[in-house]
Design an enzyme around this catalytic site. Sequence first.
Site, PDB file in Angstrom:
ATOM      1  N   ALA A  66      39.177  36.887  42.527  1.00  0.00           N
ATOM      2  CA  ALA A  66      37.648  37.202  41.716  1.00  0.00           C
ATOM      3  C   ALA A  66      36.982  36.634  41.122  1.00  0.00           C
ATOM      4  O   ALA A  66      37.453  35.094  40.906  1.00  0.00           O
ATOM      5  CB  ALA A  66      38.105  38.780  41.276  1.00  0.00           C
ATOM      6  N   GLU A 115      44.725  40.257  47.653  1.00  0.00           N
ATOM      7  CA  GLU A 115      44.926  42.390  47.953  1.00  0.00           C
ATOM      8  C   GLU A 115      43.764  42.461  48.921  1.00  0.00           C
ATOM      9  O   GLU A 115      43.935  43.696  49.485  1.00  0.00           O
ATOM     10  CB  GLU A 115      44.331  42.586  46.201  1.00  0.00           C
ATOM     11  CG  GLU A 115      45.288  42.905  45.466  1.00  0.00           C
ATOM     12  CD  GLU A 115      44.541  43.278  43.661  1.00  0.00           C
ATOM     13  OE1 GLU A 115      45.105  43.646  43.538  1.00  0.00           O
ATOM     14  OE2 GLU A 115      43.259  42.163  43.983  1.00  0.00           O
TER      15      GLU A 115
END
Length: 260
Positions: A66, A115
């Site tokens: 991220a 993820e």
Amino acid sequence: MTYENILIEKENGIAVVTINRPAKLNALNKATIEELHHTFGTLEHDTTVKVIIVTGSGEKAFVAGADISEFANFSVEKGTVLAAEGQEKLFDFVQNLKKPVIAAVNGFALGGGLELAMASHFRVASENAKMGLPEVTLGVIPGYGGTQRLPQLIGKGRAMEMIMTAGMIDAKTALNYGLVNHVVTQEELLHFTKEIAARIAKNSSVAIAKAIKVINDNYTDGVNGFASEIKAFGECFGTEDFKEGTTAFLEKRKPEFPGK
């Protein structure tokens, strides 16, 4: 919607979604998550698309996590919302999409990148792929489903070790763990993944959508996966795809599924 961070190519029933932020190693920021949500939602309703492949631009990274700069100063409340919205808009959304999503993992798949790959229905990796959940080095934990999906895929003990050490594993180890289905060269990655997608695209999209739901039900608290399977199995008998599939079998020809 105009995309700044996403590229889409469609051919022969297969859509390739490429996360295109090479300067940031394709890191997931808020804008990219919004674009991916819109992209997957649009492709799910596109009748010309049977299978979706998601990958990253360049040879260095699938998604290298991220974008930390966006949340470094967040409060408890903002951090909670960040995880909740991210899971709803992208990670859970992808997992429960009615069309198959294959992650073609090229290079680094770290944090939110791994993820996203795990939220996809299965994964193919290039030989140079490296995967890990390094969040504890930042004082946080995986927040986009990593603590839940990784143990489901590789087992509790291995997941505990990967998350607590924040270590990366290579493609060969990921294959051994069952985290990815196949490992191929960087040059072969998209071609190989498209070949799998083409085999999927020949089958009943209605039946595949039901299979995705029923398999996911097995991992959903409070849901009896066997009961879901029985119900979905019965529902298949009322579809045009079932009529076409069984008729084609009896007539000894290849089916032409209408997707209904």
